[in-house]
Design an enzyme around this catalytic site. Structure first.
Site, PDB file in Angstrom:
ATOM      1  N   TYR A  86      50.096  47.281  36.962  1.00  0.00           N
ATOM      2  CA  TYR A  86      48.940  46.894  36.403  1.00  0.00           C
ATOM      3  C   TYR A  86      49.334  45.906  35.360  1.00  0.00           C
ATOM      4  O   TYR A  86      48.780  44.639  35.167  1.00  0.00           O
ATOM      5  CB  TYR A  86      48.751  48.204  35.487  1.00  0.00           C
ATOM      6  CG  TYR A  86      47.481  47.872  34.816  1.00  0.00           C
ATOM      7  CD1 TYR A  86      46.020  48.326  35.224  1.00  0.00           C
ATOM      8  CD2 TYR A  86      47.460  47.556  33.551  1.00  0.00           C
ATOM      9  CE1 TYR A  86      45.199  48.050  34.616  1.00  0.00           C
ATOM     10  CE2 TYR A  86      46.292  47.386  32.594  1.00  0.00           C
ATOM     11  CZ  TYR A  86      44.914  47.639  33.317  1.00  0.00           C
ATOM     12  OH  TYR A  86      43.922  47.571  32.609  1.00  0.00           O
ATOM     13  N   THR A 139      25.179  25.731  40.115  1.00  0.00           N
ATOM     14  CA  THR A 139      24.361  26.871  40.120  1.00  0.00           C
ATOM     15  C   THR A 139      24.757  28.025  39.004  1.00  0.00           C
ATOM     16  O   THR A 139      24.181  28.156  38.079  1.00  0.00           O
ATOM     17  CB  THR A 139      23.901  27.662  41.410  1.00  0.00           C
ATOM     18  OG1 THR A 139      25.025  28.054  41.962  1.00  0.00           O
ATOM     19  CG2 THR A 139      23.077  26.777  42.352  1.00  0.00           C
ATOM     20  N   ASP A 229      36.063  21.514  35.691  1.00  0.00           N
ATOM     21  CA  ASP A 229      35.903  22.492  36.762  1.00  0.00           C
ATOM     22  C   ASP A 229      36.607  21.900  37.782  1.00  0.00           C
ATOM     23  O   ASP A 229      36.340  20.727  38.507  1.00  0.00           O
ATOM     24  CB  ASP A 229      34.400  22.589  37.241  1.00  0.00           C
ATOM     25  CG  ASP A 229      34.151  23.517  38.270  1.00  0.00           C
ATOM     26  OD1 ASP A 229      35.188  24.011  39.107  1.00  0.00           O
ATOM     27  OD2 ASP A 229      33.154  24.145  38.480  1.00  0.00           O
TER      28      ASP A 229
HETATM   29  C1  LIG Z   1      32.036  27.874  44.082  1.00  0.00           C
HETATM   30  C2  LIG Z   1      32.266  27.030  42.727  1.00  0.00           C
HETATM   31  C3  LIG Z   1      32.062  27.914  41.426  1.00  0.00           C
HETATM   32  C4  LIG Z   1      31.930  29.295  41.345  1.00  0.00           C
HETATM   33  O1  LIG Z   1      33.132  29.779  41.951  1.00  0.00           O
HETATM   34  P1  LIG Z   1      32.922  31.277  42.588  1.00  0.00           P
HETATM   35  O2  LIG Z   1      34.241  31.688  42.856  1.00  0.00           O
HETATM   36  O3  LIG Z   1      32.214  31.250  43.804  1.00  0.00           O
HETATM   37  O4  LIG Z   1      32.432  32.169  41.576  1.00  0.00           O
HETATM   38  C5  LIG Z   1      32.036  26.915  40.451  1.00  0.00           C
HETATM   39  N1  LIG Z   1      32.159  25.464  40.465  1.00  0.00           N
HETATM   40  C6  LIG Z   1      32.354  24.975  41.428  1.00  0.00           C
HETATM   41  C7  LIG Z   1      32.435  23.392  41.581  1.00  0.00           C
HETATM   42  C8  LIG Z   1      32.259  25.606  42.722  1.00  0.00           C
HETATM   43  O5  LIG Z   1      32.290  25.025  43.953  1.00  0.00           O
END
Ligand SMILES: *Cc1c(COP(=O)(O)O)cnc(C)c1O
Length: 488
Positions: A86, A139, A229
């Site tokens: 854990y 999204t 991101d």
């Molecule tokens: C897929 C994606 C996300 C979200 O990630 P998940 O693992 O599906 O929750 C965020 N940003 C980008 C650019 C993505 O392609």
């Protein structure tokens, strides 16, 4: 612009230029290619919605690259030595080392997938009256920011949404728009500037290092944080290396470290970047780390697993090191380029230049006889499945919503996205897709529109059902039989 030679050093004797797989397949999954009559039944059963098809009825699943990528032998091997505990698992210590080696980031917060990172970041830094400027939204990103009461301002360049373009960096931010947003809101109300690598919803399009450097300098003068991101960083790295002046001879690791040096923090979805599951948030700033840290045990799990299994953690560490391998990160972009360039040369409407996520057919042009209120992108997705067994994703008006009067909000562009999961398909499979797209294009006048039979009020594209207007499906199947005989 790049050519396939950059993938590896072999040249074909004939002079032909094609991408070459730099891996061999050692674990396989059986595929089905149903006869067209059964594919017709399946698409009726799925309400003409490719999300509702059963995978056993699909030949090539090109719906998404999320969680569908191939793992390497080393990743699978690592999963069997995972250290289950854990707290303080040795597997987690390896992951922290990978974050430090690969991303050059000191602090790490693990989460169960990308959107969980977005949740924690938005919860920590967004509030009413603030704004997050970004090159483009994703999204789940936008939903988390807006749920905390912040606004989103998209500051993409004029090239970004053009379907035909030769601009190599459609993911760039428009610097003038950025300055205007900062002036309008006041620097103190900018929660952070978000840069998305391999901009997903623009079609996996990259930004340039030069643009990132400029944005970072502006952010610094105003004391604004930069968040990146990095879910689709692999392909953005590839494009900087092959498309941007001055980076051809730089090691991937140096390019990656330079990119992240312009950020204050970053996050990723492991479903994309490391071909696993999971995700995480990285930073070199202790204060930023501390602002988010305590949400992780509350929402995700203890700080040494964050909702991931130890097996995923082991595979993730190995997967992150593999992003530094040019053969690994060049695979998807070169295969996508092969298909996009070939379709473009034949005059089939496709988004250019090719990006890092998939091939996007311009359904508005492809099926220009179908009005947007009869969903050309949805019709193209269904027709593609019927004629090939290939499942793509509608990205058009079906994925949109209705306004307060109950009218469709028409999408800016009607697209059929054929995603390329990393290192999953072979070139003969891509050639099959190419052939069936050509056939469909030559017979496009046979394809008609769709109308709803069950329309959910929210996120209707996931589970809504439609039916064809008229008997176009029967005509399309008949023409297929005429041209292909009893072939599948
Ligand atoms: C897929 C994606 C996300 C979200 O990630 P998940 O693992 O599906 O929750 C965020 N940003 C980008 C650019 C993505 O392609």
């Amino acid at each position: 612009m790049e050519n396939f030679e950059q993938l590896r050093t072999v040249k074909f004797y004939s002079g032909e230029v094609t991408p070459l797989e730099m891996h061999k397949v050692r674990v396989v999954q059986k595929l089905n290619l149903l006869p067209i009559e059964e594919r017709k039944e399946s698409i009726f059963g799925a309400g003409f919605n490719t999300f509702l098809l059963q995978n056993k009825d699909v030949y090539l699943d090109m719906l998404t690259d999320s969680g569908t990528n191939a793992m390497s032998d080393n990743q699978v091997a690592a999963m069997s030595v995972a250290d289950d505990s854990y707290a303080g698992s040795a597997s987690y210590t390896k992951l922290e080392k990978a974050i430090s080696d690969v991303f050059n980031q000191k602090f790490f917060l693990p989460v169960h997938q990308g959107r969980a990172a977005e949740h924690i970041i938005a919860k920590s830094f967004c509030k009413p009256g603030t704004v997050v400027p970004m090159n483009y939204h994703f999204t789940t990103t936008k939903a988390h920011i807006e749920m905390m009461g912040s606004a989103v301002e998209e500051i993409y360049t004029d090239e970004a949404l053009k379907t035909k373009s030769s601009f190599p960096f459609k993911g760039n931010m428009d610097i003038n728009k950025l300055n205007r947003v900062i002036e309008k809101w006041g620097a103190e109300n900018v929660a952070y500037i978000r840069f998305e690598a391999g901009t997903n919803l623009i079609g996996g399009q990259p930004f340039s290092m030069a643009n990132l450097r400029e944005v970072s300098a502006i952010a610094k003068t105003h004391g604004i944080m930069v968040l990146m991101d990095i879910s689709l960083i692999n392909e953005n790295l590839y494009f900087i290396k092959v498309r941007e002046e001055g980076y051809q001879n730089k090691p991937i690791k140096d390019i990656l470290h330079e990119m992240l040096s312009y950020t204050d923090f970053s996050y990723f979805s492991g479903r994309k970047v490391s071909c696993t599951r999971g995700g995480g948030i990285c930073t070199n700033n202790h204060d930023i780390y501390m602002k988010m840290r305590d949400w992780v045990p509350l929402y995700e799990g203890f700080l040494t697993y964050g909702g991931m299994s130890v097996r995923e953690i082991e595979a993730m560490s190995v997967g992150l090191y593999e992003t530094l391998d040019f053969n690994v990160i060049s695979h998807s972009p070169t295969f996508i380029k092969y298909l996009v360039d070939s379709l473009d040369k034949r005059g089939i409407p496709v988004i250019t230049p090719s990006g890092g996520l998939g091939c996007h057919l311009d359904a508005g042009q492809f099926l220009s006889h179908i009005p947007q209120t009869q969903y050309p992108a949805g019709a193209l997705a269904a027709a593609m499945y019927i004629c090939s067994g290939i499942r793509g994703m509608e990205r058009g008006t079906i994925s949109s919503v209705r306004d307060e009067n109950g009218d469709d909000v028409l999408a800016d562009v009607e697209l059929l996205r054929l995603a390329f999961p990393r290192r999953v398909f072979t070139l003969s499979q891509i050639k099959y897709a190419e052939d069936r797209i050509q056939w469909l294009y030559d017979n496009r006048h046979l394809v008609g529109g769709l109308e709803w039979t069950e329309e959910p009020p929210v996120l209707r594209f996931f589970v809504g059902k439609l039916k064809p207007i008229g008997d176009w499906v029967e005509k399309l199947v008949a023409k297929f039989r005429e041209d292909f005989g009893d072939s599948l």
